[in-house]
Design an enzyme around this catalytic site. Structure first.
Site, PDB file in Angstrom:
ATOM      1  CB  THR A 174      -0.913  -0.001   1.251  1.00 17.34           C
ATOM      2  OG1 THR A 174      -1.690  -1.184   1.226  1.00 17.34           O
ATOM      3  CG2 THR A 174      -1.828   1.201   1.291  1.00 17.34           C
ATOM      4  CG  HIS A 213      -0.589   0.822  -4.380  1.00 16.51           C
ATOM      5  ND1 HIS A 213      -0.622   0.499  -5.713  1.00 16.51           N
ATOM      6  CD2 HIS A 213      -0.813  -0.323  -3.719  1.00 16.51           C
ATOM      7  CE1 HIS A 213      -0.864  -0.796  -5.843  1.00 16.51           C
ATOM      8  NE2 HIS A 213      -0.982  -1.315  -4.636  1.00 16.51           N
TER       9      HIS A 213
HETATM   10 ZN   LIG Z   1       0.234  -3.318   5.263  1.00 19.79          ZN
END
Ligand SMILES: [Zn+2]
Ligand SMILES: [Zn+2]
Length: 350
Positions: free
Chosen positions: A44, A47
């Site tokens: 994440t 990203h």
């Molecule tokens: Zn994580």
């Protein structure tokens, strides 16, 4: 009293991040303030770092990102202190699904899919810093002896635990892990620790494939060159495996996973797919009597209890997955190593 701290800031809606000296945050009544001992970089965070379409739609700079952390409580908000469950000096990690505790899903015991869920380090400031504010309800108290780097990876490790155990632990049964990012690698280690055998893994990246073997995979297939469905069927007397754990988000892998699944087996899907996938539902699921589970987050706190047990006495030794460690101020090296495919899990230490 904490004043200034270093923090990795997503300052602008653009790729990258900057290290800044900022005022340390103050805990609200229901929060605790922690001093970070170790943080780890998640997919994440990549990203957010790369500023891809998902990040552009979700992240509101300026903010401190990062959500996988371990640290000690240095200050308690008034309600957190009054509740008496947490104390100064407690060594905690963070459950990142911040739930309201009042919606229908929370009442049904599914706080991990709360209707009003916020994600720590995504929808609110996170932990790539020297200090961070954590909602008291999301603080998990670790055993004091757990090394900080290992304590920091329990959030993704918990994803793997949830995926392995949902629908019944495949102890003594065969299993297939599709995709060996850090969560897939943890899943291989967990399967071996609970006695699954044989454990197959599919991973194209050489570094990750090698670590999958170190984590105990009996065979690791390269999806670019191996007909792994055929090989798995041959190795299981034509029956297929009892459990498939989908952790790649690759449509072809999911289709193959159903072909490699034994009738009556379980398919647990954690991977997130960028587009729709077509499936042979009749043969792959219905006639097979397959049990299919979508997996999201961690069961609060059931998954964490299992995680504590699996990480105690190194029942699962996660160290092969933790390939790099940098000072927080060298955070750019950590992101670059992951982007270049040279690292699995990267730990940052303030
Ligand atoms: Zn994580
Ligand atoms: Zn809720």
């Amino acid at each position: 009293m904490v004043c200034l701290m270093k923090a990795v800031f997503k300052e602008k809606p653009a790729p990258g991040a900057v290290l800044k000296e900022v005022d340390a945050p103050k805990p609200g009544p229901n929060d605790v303030l922690i001093k970070i001992d170790a943080a780890s970089i998640c997919g994440t965070d990549m990203h957010i770092w790369n500023w891809d379409e998902w990040a552009q739609n979700r992240i509101k700079p300026p903010m401190i990102f990062g959500h996988e952390a371990a640290g000690k409580i240095v200050e308690l908000g008034s309600n957190a202190a009054a509740a008496g469950k947490l104390a100064l000096g407690d060594f905690i990690s963070v459950e990142t699904h911040v739930y309201d505790g009042t919606c229908e899903q929370c009442k049904r015991g599914n706080a991990h899919i709360c209707e009003n869920m916020k994600i720590f380090g995504v929808d609110m400031n996170g932990i790539f810093a020297e200090y961070a504010v954590v909602p008291q309800q999301n603080a998990w108290v670790n055993d004091a002896a757990l090394p900080p780097a290992i304590a920091s990876i329990q959030e993704p490790f918990g994803n793997a635990v949830h995926t392995v155990f949902e629908g019944g632990a495949p102890s003594g049964d065969s299993a297939l892990v599709l995709g060996c990012g850090p969560i897939g690698l943890f899943a291989v280690g967990i399967l071996k620790a609970i006695g699954a055998s044989p454990v197959f893994a599919v991973e194209p990246t050489p570094l990750r494939a090698r670590i999958a073997s170190q984590m105990g995979a009996d065979r690791v297939f390269d999806p670019r060159t191996d007909d792994y469905v055929k090989e798995i069927l041959t190795a299981t007397n034509g029956k297929g495996v009892g459990a498939v754990l989908e952790m790649s988000g690759n449509g072809g892998a999911l289709q193959n996973g159903f072909k490699a699944l034994r009738p009556g087996g379980k398919m647990n899907i954690l991977g997130v797919f960028p587009k729709d996938v077509s499936l042979d539902v009749s043969n792959g699921i219905v006639f097979k009597y397959a049990r299919v589970h979508g997996i999201n987050g961690r069961r609060i706190w059931d998954t964490w209890e299992k995680t504590r047990e699996l990480l105690s006495e190194r029942k699962v030794d996660v160290r092969p997955v933790l390939t790099h460690e940098f000072a927080l101020s060298d955070f750019e090296k950590g992101f670059a190593a992951i982007k270049a495919g040279e690292a699995a899990k990267v730990i940052l230490k303030p």
